[in-house]
Design an enzyme around this catalytic site. Sequence first.
Site, short mmCIF file in Angstrom:
data_model
loop_
_atom_site.label_atom_id
_atom_site.label_comp_id
_atom_site.label_asym_id
_atom_site.label_seq_id
_atom_site.Cartn_x
_atom_site.Cartn_y
_atom_site.Cartn_z
N ARG A 45 2.26 -40.80 -45.30
CA ARG A 45 1.60 -41.20 -46.53
C ARG A 45 2.29 -40.58 -47.75
O ARG A 45 2.29 -41.12 -48.83
CB ARG A 45 0.11 -40.80 -46.50
N GLY A 185 0.88 -20.33 -42.53
CA GLY A 185 0.95 -21.68 -41.95
C GLY A 185 0.76 -21.71 -40.44
O GLY A 185 1.07 -22.70 -39.79
N GLU A 188 -4.86 -23.23 -37.71
CA GLU A 188 -5.24 -24.65 -37.69
C GLU A 188 -5.87 -25.02 -39.03
O GLU A 188 -6.35 -24.14 -39.75
CB GLU A 188 -6.27 -24.89 -36.58
N ASP A 199 -8.67 -23.95 -29.90
CA ASP A 199 -7.24 -24.27 -29.80
C ASP A 199 -6.67 -23.77 -28.46
O ASP A 199 -5.95 -24.49 -27.77
CB ASP A 199 -6.50 -23.62 -30.99
N LYS A 203 -5.15 -25.94 -25.04
CA LYS A 203 -3.86 -25.66 -24.38
C LYS A 203 -4.07 -25.26 -22.93
O LYS A 203 -3.31 -25.67 -22.04
CB LYS A 203 -3.13 -24.56 -25.16
#
Length: 435
Positions: A45, A185, A188, A199, A203
């Site tokens: 986008r 960064g 999540e 998370d 996994k």
Amino acid sequence: MKSVNIGICGLGTVGSGTFNVLARNAALINARAGCDIQVSVVGARRDNASCDTSQVVVERDVFALTSRPDVDIIVELIGGTTTAKELVLQAIANGKHVVTANKALIAEYGNEIFAAAEKQGVCVAYEAGVAGGIPIIKALREGLSANKIEWLAGIINGTGNFILTEMRDKGRDFADVLAEAQQLGYAEADPAFDVEGTDAAHKLVILASIAFGMPLRFDAVFTEGITEIQPEDVVYAQELGYRIKHLGIAKQREDGVELRVHPTLIPERQLIAQVNGVMNAVMVKGDAVGPTLYYGAGAGAEPTASAVVADIVDVARSLAAPVESRVPALGFSSAAIVDPGVLDIGEIETAYYLRASVLDQPGVLSSVAQIMSQRGISIEAIIQKEPRSGATDVPLIMLTNTTREQNLRDAVEEIEALASVNGTVVKIRLESLDT
Ligand code: HSE
């Protein structure tokens, strides 16, 4: 050289990392793939200033990529389980192969996605979804294919590991470290996924399915985060020769599979206990190979891109092979996937770290010890501190042997009911990771 065309959907951290790694190492990657891997189109986008897409077609609607004849592999890097799911299923229906870094999508909808892909004879690869750059899926699915996997245990959330490391090393505050992980960064979009264990559960479910040849059972994984970990428990654990790590653990037992994510004391002497900061590591115990350990960056643009590109190379290579000779999505042929049943948390077997606040008076230790012994729980180590000045209670810390969780819970309930015990007992599971 034959060309294989890819369409990258999503140009965020991982999307731009993948675009840049493919451009920078093109000659090397093509030599390994045995074909010319071309990014024919990017679906995003918004542009991303960290990569130059001026030489490729850019579509603003990612769904447009799924019907383009110049796309053989859709690389889904948009994340989430709504648009991404629709995109992946549409790509499969249109006969496109899929590479994704989306752990939530695979853990929650993998059974449906793999079935659709098998029907269409296309590949779905997802190495980047677990432990970022560590090729743990390849190791489990192919490198360890001779083994019965007995158990695996992993530090598979970098944000959580970073928080626990900073708490231990610098005595830093939980919220403060989380804010830093977000700035870096690693966290999540919703950091609750990191600190509450979702998370890691995504996994773990993926790893367990590959290890044991079972369907993805995200519905059955027990999940406990790190939000309740107190600095004093980090210190007492250290005094006893342990570190607290947030582990995803999968164990194969005769009566089912243990599937659990929670803070865990592990002995300092284990290599995995030295895995600090945002790094990830997974220990896998195979019956033939014994214990093995895989370590590396679990997040970040290029470490994750490393896994995405490896999947693209794998899929590109396998296009030259007949469908039946490709590695199946979970490493087992779909007819061999069996659900052994996931054990309830009360049925798991592990050791425990317990901390109670007890009154500083005669007989307390013996009443606690009696409750434990009546339930066949052996106390392996004990620390009792002197009362702080002016205080009437003291911390009592114990390590137990391995027992069934429900047995331990019942013992703890009895201990909490003693008049000489204040409040609730802190309980953290403990794994030696030896056998
Ligand atoms: N939030 C994840 C982590 C990113 O901290 O490990 C990689 O899945």
